[in-house]
Design a protein around this motif. Structure first.
Motif, PDB file in Angstrom:
ATOM      1  N   ASN A 460      60.738  33.162  42.830  1.00  0.00           N
ATOM      2  CA  ASN A 460      59.473  33.191  43.562  1.00  0.00           C
ATOM      3  C   ASN A 460      59.050  34.614  43.910  1.00  0.00           C
ATOM      4  O   ASN A 460      57.872  34.875  44.151  1.00  0.00           O
ATOM      5  CB  ASN A 460      59.559  32.358  44.841  1.00  0.00           C
ATOM      6  N   ASP A 461      60.009  35.535  43.928  1.00  0.00           N
ATOM      7  CA  ASP A 461      59.681  36.932  44.221  1.00  0.00           C
ATOM      8  C   ASP A 461      59.047  37.633  43.033  1.00  0.00           C
ATOM      9  O   ASP A 461      58.762  38.840  43.097  1.00  0.00           O
ATOM     10  CB  ASP A 461      60.934  37.680  44.685  1.00  0.00           C
ATOM     11  N   SER A 462      58.799  36.897  41.959  1.00  0.00           N
ATOM     12  CA  SER A 462      57.942  37.423  40.901  1.00  0.00           C
ATOM     13  C   SER A 462      56.578  37.775  41.479  1.00  0.00           C
ATOM     14  O   SER A 462      55.852  38.613  40.927  1.00  0.00           O
ATOM     15  CB  SER A 462      57.774  36.388  39.776  1.00  0.00           C
ATOM     16  N   TYR A 463      56.239  37.139  42.597  1.00  0.00           N
ATOM     17  CA  TYR A 463      55.016  37.503  43.326  1.00  0.00           C
ATOM     18  C   TYR A 463      55.033  38.993  43.666  1.00  0.00           C
ATOM     19  O   TYR A 463      54.011  39.676  43.552  1.00  0.00           O
ATOM     20  CB  TYR A 463      54.906  36.666  44.603  1.00  0.00           C
ATOM     21  N   SER A 464      56.203  39.490  44.078  1.00  0.00           N
ATOM     22  CA  SER A 464      56.324  40.917  44.397  1.00  0.00           C
ATOM     23  C   SER A 464      55.968  41.783  43.203  1.00  0.00           C
ATOM     24  O   SER A 464      55.339  42.834  43.339  1.00  0.00           O
ATOM     25  CB  SER A 464      57.749  41.247  44.855  1.00  0.00           C
ATOM     26  N   LEU A 465      56.396  41.342  42.013  1.00  0.00           N
ATOM     27  CA  LEU A 465      56.116  42.129  40.814  1.00  0.00           C
ATOM     28  C   LEU A 465      54.624  42.171  40.527  1.00  0.00           C
ATOM     29  O   LEU A 465      54.092  43.197  40.095  1.00  0.00           O
ATOM     30  CB  LEU A 465      56.877  41.542  39.621  1.00  0.00           C
ATOM     31  N   ALA A 466      53.934  41.051  40.806  1.00  0.00           N
ATOM     32  CA  ALA A 466      52.480  41.033  40.630  1.00  0.00           C
ATOM     33  C   ALA A 466      51.801  41.950  41.642  1.00  0.00           C
ATOM     34  O   ALA A 466      50.860  42.689  41.312  1.00  0.00           O
ATOM     35  CB  ALA A 466      51.958  39.608  40.778  1.00  0.00           C
ATOM     36  N   VAL A 467      52.277  41.906  42.890  1.00  0.00           N
ATOM     37  CA  VAL A 467      51.709  42.758  43.938  1.00  0.00           C
ATOM     38  C   VAL A 467      51.921  44.238  43.594  1.00  0.00           C
ATOM     39  O   VAL A 467      51.030  45.076  43.785  1.00  0.00           O
ATOM     40  CB  VAL A 467      52.337  42.425  45.315  1.00  0.00           C
ATOM     41  N   ILE A 468      53.102  44.555  43.084  1.00  0.00           N
ATOM     42  CA  ILE A 468      53.395  45.932  42.677  1.00  0.00           C
ATOM     43  C   ILE A 468      52.444  46.381  41.574  1.00  0.00           C
ATOM     44  O   ILE A 468      51.888  47.487  41.613  1.00  0.00           O
ATOM     45  CB  ILE A 468      54.866  46.057  42.219  1.00  0.00           C
ATOM     46  N   ALA A 469      52.230  45.504  40.587  1.00  0.00           N
ATOM     47  CA  ALA A 469      51.324  45.840  39.483  1.00  0.00           C
ATOM     48  C   ALA A 469      49.907  46.076  39.992  1.00  0.00           C
ATOM     49  O   ALA A 469      49.229  47.030  39.581  1.00  0.00           O
ATOM     50  CB  ALA A 469      51.339  44.729  38.440  1.00  0.00           C
ATOM     51  N   LEU A 470      49.453  45.211  40.900  1.00  0.00           N
ATOM     52  CA  LEU A 470      48.100  45.374  41.443  1.00  0.00           C
ATOM     53  C   LEU A 470      47.980  46.665  42.255  1.00  0.00           C
ATOM     54  O   LEU A 470      46.934  47.330  42.234  1.00  0.00           O
ATOM     55  CB  LEU A 470      47.736  44.160  42.301  1.00  0.00           C
ATOM     56  N   LYS A 471      49.039  47.026  42.956  1.00  0.00           N
ATOM     57  CA  LYS A 471      49.032  48.271  43.730  1.00  0.00           C
ATOM     58  C   LYS A 471      48.980  49.490  42.796  1.00  0.00           C
ATOM     59  O   LYS A 471      48.236  50.453  43.052  1.00  0.00           O
ATOM     60  CB  LYS A 471      50.277  48.348  44.622  1.00  0.00           C
ATOM     61  N   LEU A 472      49.746  49.440  41.712  1.00  0.00           N
ATOM     62  CA  LEU A 472      49.714  50.542  40.752  1.00  0.00           C
ATOM     63  C   LEU A 472      48.344  50.654  40.098  1.00  0.00           C
ATOM     64  O   LEU A 472      47.842  51.759  39.861  1.00  0.00           O
ATOM     65  CB  LEU A 472      50.797  50.347  39.691  1.00  0.00           C
ATOM     66  N   LYS A 473      47.723  49.517  39.818  1.00  0.00           N
ATOM     67  CA  LYS A 473      46.362  49.513  39.260  1.00  0.00           C
ATOM     68  C   LYS A 473      45.399  50.245  40.207  1.00  0.00           C
ATOM     69  O   LYS A 473      44.558  51.043  39.784  1.00  0.00           O
ATOM     70  CB  LYS A 473      45.906  48.072  39.045  1.00  0.00           C
ATOM     71  N   GLU A 474      45.571  49.973  41.504  1.00  0.00           N
ATOM     72  CA  GLU A 474      44.720  50.622  42.520  1.00  0.00           C
ATOM     73  C   GLU A 474      45.014  52.115  42.595  1.00  0.00           C
ATOM     74  O   GLU A 474      44.087  52.952  42.620  1.00  0.00           O
ATOM     75  CB  GLU A 474      44.989  49.961  43.870  1.00  0.00           C
ATOM     76  N   ILE A 475      46.290  52.480  42.603  1.00  0.00           N
ATOM     77  CA  ILE A 475      46.671  53.890  42.724  1.00  0.00           C
ATOM     78  C   ILE A 475      46.148  54.710  41.541  1.00  0.00           C
ATOM     79  O   ILE A 475      45.631  55.817  41.703  1.00  0.00           O
ATOM     80  CB  ILE A 475      48.204  54.026  42.837  1.00  0.00           C
ATOM     81  N   PHE A 476      46.272  54.127  40.349  1.00  0.00           N
ATOM     82  CA  PHE A 476      45.841  54.846  39.152  1.00  0.00           C
ATOM     83  C   PHE A 476      44.357  54.649  38.839  1.00  0.00           C
ATOM     84  O   PHE A 476      43.857  55.130  37.823  1.00  0.00           O
ATOM     85  CB  PHE A 476      46.697  54.430  37.951  1.00  0.00           C
ATOM     86  N   LYS A 477      43.671  53.924  39.717  1.00  0.00           N
ATOM     87  CA  LYS A 477      42.221  53.711  39.618  1.00  0.00           C
ATOM     88  C   LYS A 477      41.828  53.135  38.249  1.00  0.00           C
ATOM     89  O   LYS A 477      40.928  53.639  37.566  1.00  0.00           O
ATOM     90  CB  LYS A 477      41.475  55.027  39.883  1.00  0.00           C
ATOM     91  N   LEU A 478      42.516  52.070  37.881  1.00  0.00           N
ATOM     92  CA  LEU A 478      42.250  51.413  36.601  1.00  0.00           C
ATOM     93  C   LEU A 478      41.346  50.210  36.807  1.00  0.00           C
ATOM     94  O   LEU A 478      41.335  49.596  37.877  1.00  0.00           O
ATOM     95  CB  LEU A 478      43.574  50.973  35.954  1.00  0.00           C
ATOM     96  N   ASN A 479      40.613  49.849  35.794  1.00  0.00           N
ATOM     97  CA  ASN A 479      39.722  48.689  35.875  1.00  0.00           C
ATOM     98  C   ASN A 479      40.429  47.381  35.519  1.00  0.00           C
ATOM     99  O   ASN A 479      39.995  46.308  35.917  1.00  0.00           O
ATOM    100  CB  ASN A 479      38.523  48.879  34.932  1.00  0.00           C
ATOM    101  N   ASP A 480      41.503  47.496  34.767  1.00  0.00           N
ATOM    102  CA  ASP A 480      42.158  46.312  34.218  1.00  0.00           C
ATOM    103  C   ASP A 480      43.665  46.439  34.414  1.00  0.00           C
ATOM    104  O   ASP A 480      44.258  47.474  34.076  1.00  0.00           O
ATOM    105  CB  ASP A 480      41.814  46.193  32.724  1.00  0.00           C
ATOM    106  N   ILE A 481      44.295  45.405  34.942  1.00  0.00           N
ATOM    107  CA  ILE A 481      45.747  45.420  35.171  1.00  0.00           C
ATOM    108  C   ILE A 481      46.505  45.647  33.870  1.00  0.00           C
ATOM    109  O   ILE A 481      47.611  46.193  33.861  1.00  0.00           O
ATOM    110  CB  ILE A 481      46.190  44.092  35.850  1.00  0.00           C
ATOM    111  N   ASN A 482      45.880  45.273  32.745  1.00  0.00           N
ATOM    112  CA  ASN A 482      46.549  45.410  31.455  1.00  0.00           C
ATOM    113  C   ASN A 482      46.540  46.844  30.925  1.00  0.00           C
ATOM    114  O   ASN A 482      47.147  47.131  29.884  1.00  0.00           O
ATOM    115  CB  ASN A 482      45.905  44.469  30.434  1.00  0.00           C
ATOM    116  N   GLU A 483      45.857  47.756  31.632  1.00  0.00           N
ATOM    117  CA  GLU A 483      45.880  49.168  31.259  1.00  0.00           C
ATOM    118  C   GLU A 483      47.131  49.875  31.782  1.00  0.00           C
ATOM    119  O   GLU A 483      47.406  51.010  31.406  1.00  0.00           O
ATOM    120  CB  GLU A 483      44.636  49.872  31.797  1.00  0.00           C
ATOM    121  N   LEU A 484      47.869  49.214  32.664  1.00  0.00           N
ATOM    122  CA  LEU A 484      49.083  49.810  33.219  1.00  0.00           C
ATOM    123  C   LEU A 484      50.174  49.909  32.148  1.00  0.00           C
ATOM    124  O   LEU A 484      50.201  49.116  31.205  1.00  0.00           O
ATOM    125  CB  LEU A 484      49.605  48.954  34.376  1.00  0.00           C
ATOM    126  N   PRO A 485      51.095  50.875  32.297  1.00  0.00           N
ATOM    127  CA  PRO A 485      52.223  50.977  31.350  1.00  0.00           C
ATOM    128  C   PRO A 485      53.301  49.942  31.673  1.00  0.00           C
ATOM    129  O   PRO A 485      54.457  50.283  31.966  1.00  0.00           O
ATOM    130  CB  PRO A 485      52.712  52.419  31.569  1.00  0.00           C
TER     131      PRO A 485
END
Length: 552
Positions: A460-485
C-alpha cells in the motif's frame, strides 16, 4: 471443470485453475468464495438504492470490505468461515431488502444475486458448486466484458484490504465505501459497454489513490512517519512470536500485550515495514525481521520455532511440523489454525492464548544475521529532496526504477534479482511490497550517501512512490509525470497489486512493465487497450530490458 479462478499471477498454466488452486484452495472453497462475491454484489445493488434515498445501514461498509478481503489470494482457506459469512450476508441482504420496500423503494429490477434463497449450509454449498454458470467468473460469456468486470472486481478486493486497515485505525471515508458498492453492483449491469467498463476501471484506480492516501494518513497519524532504519535480521535467545501480514493495529496490540512477558516479537514478509515506524521502536522486545517473502514460509516457519500470527493474507498450506503453532486473526483463516476473534466494543483483541503458547516454545533458530535498511516513505524522501535533486541535476543519478509489487514462487521471478544486480551504478530502485525481497539484501551500495534501494514499505505504500514522483514533477517543473527519469518494472502476484496498478494508471503513469507475466484475466482485446492507451508491457530478459529502459 470443478472450479475456475485466475485472479493471481501463478494461476495454472497462465490460464486458470480448474481443479484445485495453485494457492492450495480446493474447488469447494473456490466456489464458496465466488458465492461470497456474488452475495456481496447482491447486497451492493441494494446498498446503492439505499444510498439514493440517504438510508444508512450500520455495519454495511465493514461487512462488504471484509467479505472482499476474505477472498484475496492466500487470505482465507476456512470453508466454515465462508459459510458463516455468506449466511450473515444473506441476513443483511434480506433485512435491507425488506426495509427498502417499507420505505417505498422500487425493487422491480433485482437479479438472482439479490433474491436467491437457501435454507441450510448444504444449500449454500450446493448453490456454490452447482450454479457456477450463474455465480462464478465464467457467468459472463463475453470475454472482454468478463475481463473488465474481473479487473474491476480484483481492484475492489485490493481497495477493500487497504480500507479495512484504515478502518481498524479509525479512519474511513463514506465516499470510498459508496463507490465500492456502486461499482460492485455495476459489474452485474449488462447495459455497460466495454468503453463504459474501461472508464469504470480508471475510476476504480482513482479511488485506489484515495484509499491508499487514507491508509497513509491513518498509519502516519497513528504511528508517525517512517524513518530510515537499520533492521536487525538476526535473533535473540528468548521465545518469540512471528507476525506476518499487513495490519499495524494488530501488531501494536500484540506488542503491548507481550511487553514484560519475556516473549520477543519479530516481523515477517510484508510486516517488515513496522520496523520503520517511530511508535514501535520503544518496545525493547521488538527484535527485528525474520526471514523473507511469504512463499518461503514453510522452511522459515519450521526454523522459527515460536508461535506465528497471520494478520492478513499470504498463508501457504502448512507443514504438520509447525501447523499447531500458527494463529490467524481478522480476515484470514485456515482449517486447524486457532483464530483470534475481532475486537468487541472497541476493546483490543485478546492475544493471551498465542502469548502463553509462545512462552512454552524454543527460541528462533538463526537463519541469517546483519541488518537491512528501509523507511524511505514520502516524508523521509522529501527530507532528502535537495540531495536527490542535486544528484539528478549533476548526473550522479541517471534514472529511478520503480520495482514495487509482489514476490512469488515462480523461478522466472529470479529475473528481478538479476535485474537489480545488473542495473547501472547510477540508478536507484524505489520499492514497496514484498517484491523487495528479491534484492533488498544485495550489496548495491549508495550514490553520494543515498542508498540505491529505497524501500517505502508495504504494498500500500506504493502510494508513497506516486507522491514522490508527483513531487519530483513539481520540483523539476515538468508538465507530464512521464517526463521524469523514472521507469516502472513492477512484479505482481495478487489483487492488492491490481489496485496499485490501476491507481498508477489513473495518475497518468504510462509505460509500466508488468511481470513475470501479464494477468490471465486480461483478454487479448483488453490487453491491447492497456498497451495502446497506457503503454503497458511485460518483461523479456535483463540485458535487453535494461537497455530499453535506459534509452527511453
Amino acid at each position: 471443470m470443478s472450479m475456475f479462478c485466475y485472479q493471481c499471477q501463478e494461476t495454472a498454466g497462465g490460464k486458470g485453475c480448474t481443479k484445485v488452486g495453485v494457492c492450495g484452495k480446493t474447488a469447494d472453497l473456490a466456489n464458496l468464495q465466488d458465492l461470497m462475491i456474488y452475495t456481496l454484489k447482491g447486497i451492493s445493488k441494494l446498498g446503492v438504492k439505499a444510498d439514493e434515498i440517504g438510508y444508512e445501514v450500520e455495519g454495511l461498509d465493514r461487512f462488504i470490505m471484509d467479505g472482499l478481503f476474505m477472498t484475496i489470494t492466500n487470505a482465507n482457506f476456512d470453508k466454515e468461515r465462508f459459510l458463516a459469512k455468506i449466511k450473515e450476508g444473506l441476513k443483511i441482504r434480506d433485512e435491507l431488502k425488506a426495509n427498502l420496500r417499507e420505505k417505498g423503494v422500487n425493487l422491480h429490477d433485482l437479479k438472482d444475486a439479490t433474491t436467491f434463497s437457501v435454507n441450510s449450509d448444504d444449500d449454500i454449498v450446493y448453490k456454490a458448486n452447482n450454479d457456477k454458470d450463474r455465480v462464478g467468473v465464467l457467468a459472463t460469456k463475453d470475454e472482454d466484458i468478463r475481463s473488465l468486470r474481473e479487473l474491476i472486481t480484483y481492484g475492489l478486493k485490493g481497495m477493500a484490504a487497504y480500507a479495512e486497515h484504515a478502518d481498524n485505525l479509525g479512519y474511513n471515508d463514506p465516499e470510498i465505501a459508496k463507490f465500492m458498492r456502486k461499482t460492485l453492483a455495476a459489474t452485474m449491469d449488462d447495459s455497460l459497454t466495454v468503453d463504459d467498463l474501461v472508464a469504470l476501471t480508471l475510476k476504480t484506480g482513482e479511488y485506489g489513490v484515495k484509499v491508499m492516501a487514507l491508509l497513509d494518513e491513518a498509519n502516519t497519524s497513528t504511528y508517525g512517519n517512517p524513518e530510515i532504519t537499520e533492521v536487525n535480521i538476526g535473533v535473540r535467545s528468548n521465545p518469540a512470536i512471528l507476525v506476518s501480514g499487513h495490519d499495524l493495529k494488530d501488531f501494536e496490540e500484540l506488542l503491548k500485550q507481550t511487553e514484560g512477558t519475556g516473549v520477543d516479537v519479530y516481523t515477517h514478509s510484508e510486516m517488515l515495514p513496522a520496523n520503520y515506524y517511530p511508535a514501535f521502536k520503544k518496545y525493547d522486545h521488538f527484535v527485528g525481521n525474520y526471514g523473507n517473502a511469504w512463499w518461503k514460509q514453510k522452511e522459515e516457519f519450521e526454523k522459527f520455532n515460536g508461535a506465528i500470527l497471520f494478520t492478513t493474507n499470504c498463508i501457504v498450506p502448512p507443514k504438520e511440523s509447525y501447523a499447531d503453532r500458527v494463529y490467524t486473526t481478522g480476515s484470514t483463516g485456515y482449517p486447524g489454525f486457532k483464530h483470534i476473534p475481532d475486537r468487541v466494543d472497541g476493546q483490543p483483541k485478546d492475544f493471551s492464548e498465542i502469548i502463553e503458547h509462545a512462552k512454552k516454545l524454543p527460541a528462533p533458530t538463526e537463519i541469517e544475521r546483519g541488518t537491512i535498511v528501509g523507511g524511505f516513505a514520502h516524508a523521509q524522501v522529501f527530507a532528502l529532496a535537495d540531495k536527490i535533486v542535486d544528484a539528478v541535476k549533476s548526473g550522479a543519478i541517471k534514472k529511478f526504477f520503480v520495482m514495487a509489487g509482489c514476490d512469488g514462487r515462480m523461478k522466472s521471478r529470479n529475473y528481478y534479482t538479476d535485474f537489480a544486480a545488473a542495473l547501472p551504478k547510477d540508478t536507484v530502485i524505489l520499492t514497496a511490497g514484498c517484491a523487495k525481497y528479491k534484492y533488498n539484501k544485495l550489496k548495491l551500495g549508495d550514490i553520494g550517501g543515498i542508498p540505491r534501494v529505497l524501500d517505502a514499505g508495504q504494498c500500500n505504500d506504493s502510494y508513497s512512490l506516486a507522491v514522490i514522483a508527483l513531487k519530483l514533477k513539481e520540483i523539476f517543473k515538468l508538465n507530464d509525470i512521464n517526463e521524469l527519469p523514472i521507469a516502472y518494472n513492477i512484479a505482481w502476484y495478487e489483487q492488492k497489486a491490481v489496485i496499485v496498478l490501476l491507481a498508477l494508471l489513473s495518475l497518468g503513469v504510462k509505460n509500466i512493465h508488468l511481470g513475470p507475466t501479464l494477468p490471465a484475466f486480461l483478454s487479448p482485446n483488453v490487453a491491447n487497450v492497456l498497451v495502446e492507451n497506457f503503454g503497458i508491457g511485460t518483461i523479456s530478459n535483463v540485458e535487453d530490458d535494461i537497455k530499453m529502459f535506459m534509452e527511453a
